[in-house]
Design a protein around this motif. Structure first.
Motif, PDB file in Angstrom:
ATOM      1  N   PRO A 140       0.792  -1.519   0.015  1.00  0.00           N
ATOM      2  CA  PRO A 140       0.127   0.075  -0.168  1.00  0.00           C
ATOM      3  C   PRO A 140       1.084   1.203  -0.020  1.00  0.00           C
ATOM      4  O   PRO A 140       1.825   1.515   0.661  1.00  0.00           O
ATOM      5  CB  PRO A 140      -0.579  -0.613   1.337  1.00  0.00           C
ATOM      6  N   VAL A 141       0.352   2.027  -0.788  1.00  0.00           N
ATOM      7  CA  VAL A 141       1.135   3.205  -0.828  1.00  0.00           C
ATOM      8  C   VAL A 141       1.666   4.040   0.255  1.00  0.00           C
ATOM      9  O   VAL A 141       2.077   4.939   0.331  1.00  0.00           O
ATOM     10  CB  VAL A 141       0.781   4.212  -1.933  1.00  0.00           C
ATOM     11  N   GLY A 142       0.557   4.094   0.945  1.00  0.00           N
ATOM     12  CA  GLY A 142       0.525   4.493   2.490  1.00  0.00           C
ATOM     13  C   GLY A 142       1.414   4.627   3.340  1.00  0.00           C
ATOM     14  O   GLY A 142       1.530   5.537   4.042  1.00  0.00           O
ATOM     15  N   GLU A 143       1.711   3.084   3.028  1.00  0.00           N
ATOM     16  CA  GLU A 143       3.349   2.784   3.776  1.00  0.00           C
ATOM     17  C   GLU A 143       4.661   2.941   3.381  1.00  0.00           C
ATOM     18  O   GLU A 143       5.497   2.161   3.786  1.00  0.00           O
ATOM     19  CB  GLU A 143       3.115   1.501   4.342  1.00  0.00           C
ATOM     20  N   LEU A 144       4.426   3.193   2.455  1.00  0.00           N
ATOM     21  CA  LEU A 144       5.781   3.952   1.535  1.00  0.00           C
ATOM     22  C   LEU A 144       6.517   5.373   2.298  1.00  0.00           C
ATOM     23  O   LEU A 144       5.671   5.549   2.953  1.00  0.00           O
ATOM     24  CB  LEU A 144       5.236   3.782  -0.062  1.00  0.00           C
ATOM     25  N   ALA A 145       8.031   4.998   1.725  1.00  0.00           N
ATOM     26  CA  ALA A 145       8.732   6.500   2.319  1.00  0.00           C
ATOM     27  C   ALA A 145       7.972   7.968   1.123  1.00  0.00           C
ATOM     28  O   ALA A 145       7.656   7.102   0.357  1.00  0.00           O
ATOM     29  CB  ALA A 145      10.193   6.116   2.753  1.00  0.00           C
ATOM     30  N   VAL A 146       7.864   9.001   2.264  1.00  0.00           N
ATOM     31  CA  VAL A 146       7.505   9.905   0.905  1.00  0.00           C
ATOM     32  C   VAL A 146       8.428   9.727  -0.103  1.00  0.00           C
ATOM     33  O   VAL A 146       7.748  10.681  -0.793  1.00  0.00           O
ATOM     34  CB  VAL A 146       8.254  11.662   2.250  1.00  0.00           C
ATOM     35  N   GLY A 147       9.663   9.917   0.424  1.00  0.00           N
ATOM     36  CA  GLY A 147      10.451   9.954  -0.740  1.00  0.00           C
ATOM     37  C   GLY A 147       9.395   8.835  -2.032  1.00  0.00           C
ATOM     38  O   GLY A 147       9.957   9.350  -3.651  1.00  0.00           O
ATOM     39  N   ASP A 148       9.816   7.529  -2.121  1.00  0.00           N
ATOM     40  CA  ASP A 148       8.583   6.597  -2.565  1.00  0.00           C
ATOM     41  C   ASP A 148       7.581   7.398  -3.489  1.00  0.00           C
ATOM     42  O   ASP A 148       6.989   7.404  -4.826  1.00  0.00           O
ATOM     43  CB  ASP A 148       8.652   5.239  -2.302  1.00  0.00           C
ATOM     44  N   GLN A 149       6.312   7.442  -2.095  1.00  0.00           N
ATOM     45  CA  GLN A 149       5.567   8.602  -2.772  1.00  0.00           C
ATOM     46  C   GLN A 149       5.821   9.506  -4.144  1.00  0.00           C
ATOM     47  O   GLN A 149       5.332   9.459  -4.798  1.00  0.00           O
ATOM     48  CB  GLN A 149       4.435   8.960  -1.520  1.00  0.00           C
ATOM     49  N   GLN A 150       6.853  10.130  -3.667  1.00  0.00           N
ATOM     50  CA  GLN A 150       7.436  11.305  -4.331  1.00  0.00           C
ATOM     51  C   GLN A 150       7.428  10.495  -5.947  1.00  0.00           C
ATOM     52  O   GLN A 150       6.932  11.481  -6.697  1.00  0.00           O
ATOM     53  CB  GLN A 150       7.980  12.489  -3.767  1.00  0.00           C
ATOM     54  N   ARG A 151       8.268  10.001  -5.912  1.00  0.00           N
ATOM     55  CA  ARG A 151       8.648   9.108  -6.913  1.00  0.00           C
ATOM     56  C   ARG A 151       7.155   8.922  -8.043  1.00  0.00           C
ATOM     57  O   ARG A 151       7.541   8.727  -8.981  1.00  0.00           O
ATOM     58  CB  ARG A 151       9.951   8.388  -7.057  1.00  0.00           C
ATOM     59  N   LEU A 152       6.504   8.218  -7.224  1.00  0.00           N
ATOM     60  CA  LEU A 152       5.125   7.785  -7.964  1.00  0.00           C
ATOM     61  C   LEU A 152       4.831   8.815  -8.466  1.00  0.00           C
ATOM     62  O   LEU A 152       3.896   8.783  -9.667  1.00  0.00           O
ATOM     63  CB  LEU A 152       4.349   6.734  -6.817  1.00  0.00           C
ATOM     64  N   GLU A 153       4.238   9.903  -8.170  1.00  0.00           N
ATOM     65  CA  GLU A 153       3.347  10.749  -8.261  1.00  0.00           C
ATOM     66  C   GLU A 153       4.338  11.676  -9.556  1.00  0.00           C
ATOM     67  O   GLU A 153       3.818  12.140 -10.239  1.00  0.00           O
ATOM     68  CB  GLU A 153       3.364  12.463  -6.968  1.00  0.00           C
ATOM     69  N   ILE A 154       5.486  11.410  -9.469  1.00  0.00           N
ATOM     70  CA  ILE A 154       6.560  12.369 -10.722  1.00  0.00           C
ATOM     71  C   ILE A 154       6.253  11.472 -11.979  1.00  0.00           C
ATOM     72  O   ILE A 154       6.446  11.595 -13.083  1.00  0.00           O
ATOM     73  CB  ILE A 154       7.798  12.216 -10.013  1.00  0.00           C
ATOM     74  N   LEU A 155       6.582   9.804 -11.551  1.00  0.00           N
ATOM     75  CA  LEU A 155       5.757   9.367 -12.452  1.00  0.00           C
ATOM     76  C   LEU A 155       4.600   9.589 -13.178  1.00  0.00           C
ATOM     77  O   LEU A 155       4.661   9.488 -14.402  1.00  0.00           O
ATOM     78  CB  LEU A 155       6.342   7.476 -11.926  1.00  0.00           C
ATOM     79  N   LYS A 156       3.900   9.524 -12.000  1.00  0.00           N
ATOM     80  CA  LYS A 156       2.203  10.051 -13.084  1.00  0.00           C
ATOM     81  C   LYS A 156       2.076  10.798 -13.637  1.00  0.00           C
ATOM     82  O   LYS A 156       1.436  10.570 -14.631  1.00  0.00           O
ATOM     83  CB  LYS A 156       1.635   9.557 -11.384  1.00  0.00           C
ATOM     84  N   ALA A 157       2.975  11.545 -13.161  1.00  0.00           N
ATOM     85  CA  ALA A 157       2.923  13.486 -14.310  1.00  0.00           C
ATOM     86  C   ALA A 157       3.445  12.852 -14.912  1.00  0.00           C
ATOM     87  O   ALA A 157       2.912  13.212 -16.231  1.00  0.00           O
ATOM     88  CB  ALA A 157       3.338  14.469 -13.665  1.00  0.00           C
ATOM     89  N   LEU A 158       5.093  12.124 -15.587  1.00  0.00           N
ATOM     90  CA  LEU A 158       5.498  11.979 -16.952  1.00  0.00           C
ATOM     91  C   LEU A 158       4.815  11.009 -17.344  1.00  0.00           C
ATOM     92  O   LEU A 158       4.321  11.130 -18.676  1.00  0.00           O
ATOM     93  CB  LEU A 158       6.733  11.255 -15.923  1.00  0.00           C
ATOM     94  N   GLY A 159       4.313  10.020 -17.033  1.00  0.00           N
ATOM     95  CA  GLY A 159       3.212   8.801 -17.205  1.00  0.00           C
ATOM     96  C   GLY A 159       2.253   9.193 -18.256  1.00  0.00           C
ATOM     97  O   GLY A 159       1.670   9.103 -19.243  1.00  0.00           O
ATOM     98  N   THR A 160       1.429  10.846 -17.779  1.00  0.00           N
ATOM     99  CA  THR A 160       0.102  11.010 -18.387  1.00  0.00           C
ATOM    100  C   THR A 160       0.647  11.710 -19.301  1.00  0.00           C
ATOM    101  O   THR A 160      -0.051  12.495 -20.297  1.00  0.00           O
ATOM    102  CB  THR A 160      -0.653  11.743 -17.612  1.00  0.00           C
ATOM    103  N   GLU A 161       2.091  11.965 -20.532  1.00  0.00           N
ATOM    104  CA  GLU A 161       2.215  12.733 -21.485  1.00  0.00           C
ATOM    105  C   GLU A 161       2.317  14.004 -21.270  1.00  0.00           C
ATOM    106  O   GLU A 161       1.598  15.035 -21.898  1.00  0.00           O
ATOM    107  CB  GLU A 161       1.621  12.227 -22.622  1.00  0.00           C
ATOM    108  N   SER A 162       2.403  14.651 -19.456  1.00  0.00           N
ATOM    109  CA  SER A 162       2.492  16.046 -19.598  1.00  0.00           C
ATOM    110  C   SER A 162       3.868  17.074 -20.447  1.00  0.00           C
ATOM    111  O   SER A 162       4.977  16.258 -20.604  1.00  0.00           O
ATOM    112  CB  SER A 162       2.949  16.489 -18.620  1.00  0.00           C
ATOM    113  N   ARG A 163       3.764  17.511 -21.028  1.00  0.00           N
ATOM    114  CA  ARG A 163       4.430  19.190 -21.703  1.00  0.00           C
ATOM    115  C   ARG A 163       5.176  19.953 -20.633  1.00  0.00           C
ATOM    116  O   ARG A 163       6.695  20.035 -20.656  1.00  0.00           O
ATOM    117  CB  ARG A 163       4.032  19.752 -23.320  1.00  0.00           C
ATOM    118  N   ILE A 164       4.340  19.734 -19.546  1.00  0.00           N
ATOM    119  CA  ILE A 164       4.815  20.822 -18.389  1.00  0.00           C
ATOM    120  C   ILE A 164       4.394  20.282 -17.457  1.00  0.00           C
ATOM    121  O   ILE A 164       3.352  20.110 -17.061  1.00  0.00           O
ATOM    122  CB  ILE A 164       3.839  22.146 -18.676  1.00  0.00           C
TER     123      ILE A 164
END
Lengths: 515, 346
Positions: A140-164
């Motif tokens: 569960p993401v709630g159990e991950l370290a803050v750094g991991d959660q943040q990497r996931l957030e960034i990956l989510k933003a990258l995965g939606t093909e953001s340009r900005i």
């Protein structure tokens, strides 16, 4: 090149007010393809609000947004996503009960109605590898370290093909090592003709990472700089409107009697090996720094001291008396103060007023002057108006900018943190435990908090400072320990050094707290 | 949901919103009645006359408002603390059962002692039922939504059994209890009883308790952020059990007053679902005791007028429940969701 390229994103005279507060005052700003654009400013300067306008979370009262040279209306986060704008907020938007791959699937749908869990895991790993972001799956993401959660957030933003890609204070909870990782990801990504907007108030990071820096102060753009042509002193002056005072000096400590003693303490953690502390003795007048990345037992240590979490074995004494079995309120009554890491979740009641939040710990000795006039005879009564009046001097002492009667949610992050600080310190705690007390707080705010901590140290409090910020720890702590994967190690005085400390934390820890 | 309901109490546009919240359901009801072949004007008139048309009608409104008010207060207390007590009905029934038992079985006691005892028994029984749900939540983590709802059914069956078993009238003719020995004192020769005064006093006391005491402060804080409240040193178990005990006592007293003041004997199905309507009353009242008072009066009038509406306009009395539901939904609809961001500026 004479011809300036069309900016990917352009704010033109954007203004936004919240009641009496001008959050944005005719801001004009270009974000160009292929650049990392840093947005620098104090808390409350309007950085987040400006980016929320771009992400469709806020509507401007006046002004326009241009994307690729076209004026656009961004009236919802969905519209922003369609236009290729991805926001990684300071407070993560993750479903804590779902695993990383499931959270990823929520946002970046694979396009299949039926899927196997293994496919999701593979996709997370594959996309993660492309961007150099490793995230543990299945838990569960709630159990991950803050750094991991943040990497996931960034990956989510990258995965939606953001340009900005907009990152709101991404480094607030990251160690230096994690920051380097993030920086290399962003540099690589920028080369593909996209843009990164990076919100921060840490000058060194901004200078190291950005191609261009725009400084905001009180909702207005006060300057735009190229890192090569400026330095930290100038940026700080632009940001706070005055020259930064010289760094704090920590006076020689005068250790008093032992205020907190822990022996052979052991507490189960939600994930990973248990937290184990063989021995820890803190005297009044001492600040004991605990270094480490969140997710390695930091939260558990905090809760074991406050009494929110039971330890299975060991000894815990406050001022020479056994308090192992005492609960939160009993320990608080014996002079324990606590500044939690997540002020929104554990520190404040956002919908309540500043005054009410200041008194959340209770009112010492049922003060008659806080009762309503017509109920002065009745013990236990409380007048909300009197609370607001009684809060005024506290607000002044701690320099909290805001109305005592207004909901605490209307304050900026730094001022919210000061409310927590004021509440805990005005109780004159004998033992204070603080967890990332300056997270997301601006330069002056952080300095103020540091001054207050040192002040209470001088007055004989024993302070446990759990932090990911090595500079903060080195500046304030009399003694230091590292907490890695639940294991505690006190450092000898000769190891008080940034590199030694970084090595003690880095290396095997770089993947986060999965030990 | 605490915040959803609290939005009703925001001063800005309150008048306009509440006007909308009344006009929308009235319009919809009129449309619905006309489409079903009834005259909406006739219906409205019958409803109004049934609620306010005479002294007798107005008494009916107040009498129905009383249990709605007490149950609404019980719901309000819990909802404010984020505890979804939908068991006011069961707590009310338990109170009724206890009051009837004391009022018909301890008849040898002097009246001056028996009446307070019966009311106290009603409160205690309600508190017991609420307390069971509170204890299950606090110590076993059982969601109070489930336990309070289930206890409603238990108490409903308990009444059904009692009126045919231990508490059935001496003659054994009907499934109902004997007349209680100590009815509540009445005003003049009308139907209004002393329980109404108690309900008003309790409303005032709870308004003070919630908004002008340290306990109420803690309850509200717990409702808005239980984690932070716990971290600040409030003991959640004590708070949860205490609140459900208190709420149960208030609803239970409502049941006792209904038996000792209105029906005068235990009847199967004496409550038309006061405890359920109370949820709507509490939300409509903005989760403030003073607001609940107004909402209980409104719903009391609707239910009192329903009988006349059925007799003179031919509209089924159950239509009032439809009206209540639409009022609540439209109130919740006109209150806007809060801004997406709850954080600060910057």
């Amino acid at each position: 090149m004479n011809r300036a390229p069309t900016p990917l994103l352009r704010f033109e005279n954007v203004s936004r007010r919240f009641g009496p507060v001008t959050a944005l005052d005719r801001v004009t700003l270009d974000v160009r393809a292929g650049e990392i654009h840093a947005l620098l400013g104090e808390n409350g300067a309007g950085k987040s609000t400006l980016m929320h306008v771009a992400a469709g979370l806020e509507q401007p009262d006046a002004g326009e947004l241009w994307i690729d040279g076209q004026p656009r209306e961004i009236d919802s986060p969905r519209a922003a996503a369609t236009l290729g704008i991805g926001l990684v907020s300071q407070h993560f938007a993750l479903a804590p009960a779902l695993s990383a791959e499931e959270n990823y699937e929520l946002v970046c749908r694979a396009g299949r109605r039926l899927y196997r869990r293994r496919d999701l895991e593979h996709r997370l790993e594959r996309d993660g590898r492309v961007h150099g972001l490793r995230i543990p799956s299945r838990r569960p993401v709630g159990e991950l370290a803050v750094g991991d959660q943040q990497r996931l957030e960034i990956l989510k933003a990258l995965g939606t093909e953001s340009r900005i890609l907009i990152l709101d204070e991404p480094t607030a909870a990251l160690t230096a090592h994690e920051f380097e990782e993030l920086a290399s990801v962003l540099r690589r990504w920028r080369k593909t003709g996209r843009a990164v907007v990076f919100i921060s108030h840490k000058l060194e990071e901004v200078l190291a990472l950005a191609d261009r820096i725009t400084v905001l102060r009180r909702g207005a753009v006060v300057g735009e700089r190229i890192p090569g042509d400026t330095d930290a002193t100038e940026l700080a002056r632009l940001m706070i409107g005055e020259t930064l005072p010289p760094p704090l000096e920590r006076t020689q400590s005068k250790p008093g009697p032992v205020r907190l003693r822990i022996e052979n303490l052991r507490a189960e953690r939600d994930v990973g090996p248990p937290l184990e502390i063989p021995s820890l003795t803190i005297r009044g007048g001492e600040i004991f720094g605990v270094a480490g990345i969140d997710g390695n037992g930091q939260q558990e240590l905090f809760q074991v001291i406050t009494g929110e979490r039971q330890s299975e074995a060991g000894l815990l004494e406050m001022d020479g008396e056994d308090r192992l079995q005492a609960d939160v309120s009993q320990r608080a009554a014996r002079g324990l103060g606590a500044i939690p890491a997540d002020r929104h979740r554990h520190g404040l009641i956002l919908a309540m007023s500043v005054a009410e939040n200041l008194w959340l710990r209770g009112i010492p000795g049922d003060r008659r002057d806080l009762r309503p006039r017509w109920l002065r005879w009745l013990p236990g009564t409380l007048s909300r108006r009197r609370l607001v009046e009684a809060a005024a001097p506290v607000l002044a002492e701690f320099g909290i900018r805001g109305e005592a009667a207004a909901p605490v949610s209307e304050l900026s992050g730094g001022n919210q943190q000061k409310v927590v600080l004021a509440r805990e310190l005005s109780r004159e705690p004998g033992v204070l435990v603080a967890h990332n007390p300056t997270r997301g707080v601006d330069v002056l705010g952080a300095r103020f908090i540091h001054e207050k901590l040192l002040d209470h140290r001088a007055r004989g409090s024993a302070i446990v400072l759990i932090s990911t910020d090595l500079d903060e720890l080195l500046r304030l702590s009399d003694r230091l320990a590292v907490l890695v994967a639940g294991r505690w190690r006190e450092l000898p005085p000769e190891d008080r050094d940034r590199d030694v400390l970084g090595r003690a934390l880095g290396g095997r820890l770089s993947g986060g707290g999965d030990g | 949901m605490v915040e959803t309901a609290l939005r009703l109490t925001l001063p800005q546009h309150r008048a306009r919103r509440l006007a909308l919240a009344v006009l929308i359901p009235v319009g919809l009801m009129a449309l619905f009645l006309e489409l079903s072949g009834y005259s909406s004007l006739t219906t409205a008139r019958a409803l109004f006359e049934g609620a306010f048309g005479s002294g007798y009608a107005f008494e009916g409104t107040l009498l129905r408002a009383c249990p709605l008010l007490l149950c609404g207060l019980a719901v309000t207390l819990c909802f404010r603390a984020g505890l979804w007590n939908i068991g006011a009905e069961g707590q009310l029934l338990a109170g009724a059962l206890a009051a009837a038992a004391v009022g018909t079985r301890l008849t040898s006691w002097p009246v001056g002692l028996l009446l307070p005892t019966a009311l106290l028994a009603a409160s205690c029984a309600g508190a017991l039922v609420g307390g069971i749900a509170g204890g299950l939540r606090a110590f076993r983590g059982v969601p109070e939504v489930v336990s309070t709802l289930m206890l409603n059914f238990v108490l409903l069956q308990a009444i059904g059994w009692s009126v045919q078993g231990p508490l059935q009238e001496e003659s054994g003719a009907y499934p109902q209890g004997d007349l209680v020995a100590v009815p509540l004192p009445r005003f003049g020769d009308g139907r209004l009883h002393g329980g109404l005064v108690m309900a008003l006093v309790i409303t005032l006391a709870l308004e003070v308790l919630l908004f002008a005491t340290r306990i109420g402060f803690r309850w509200r804080a717990f409702g808005l952020n239980p984690e932070a409240t716990r971290a600040a040193g409030v003991r959640p178990r004590r708070l949860i059990v205490g609140l459900l005990l208190g709420a149960g006592a208030v609803a239970g007293l409502g049941g006792g007053i209904e038996i000792l003041g209105v029906t005068l004997r235990l009847l199967d199905g004496f409550s038309p679902g006061y405890g359920y309507s109370a949820i709507a009353v509490a939300l409509l009242g903005g989760l403030r005791p003073s607001g609940v008072l107004v909402a209980a009066f409104l719903f009391g009038a609707l239910e009192a007028g329903a009988g006349r509406m059925q007799r003179f306009a031919g509209v089924p009395a159950a239509m009032t429940y439809l009206a209540e539901a639409m009022i609540l939904l439209s109130v919740l609809w006109v209150t806007r969701p809060p801004s997406r961001r709850s954080g600060g500026v910057g």
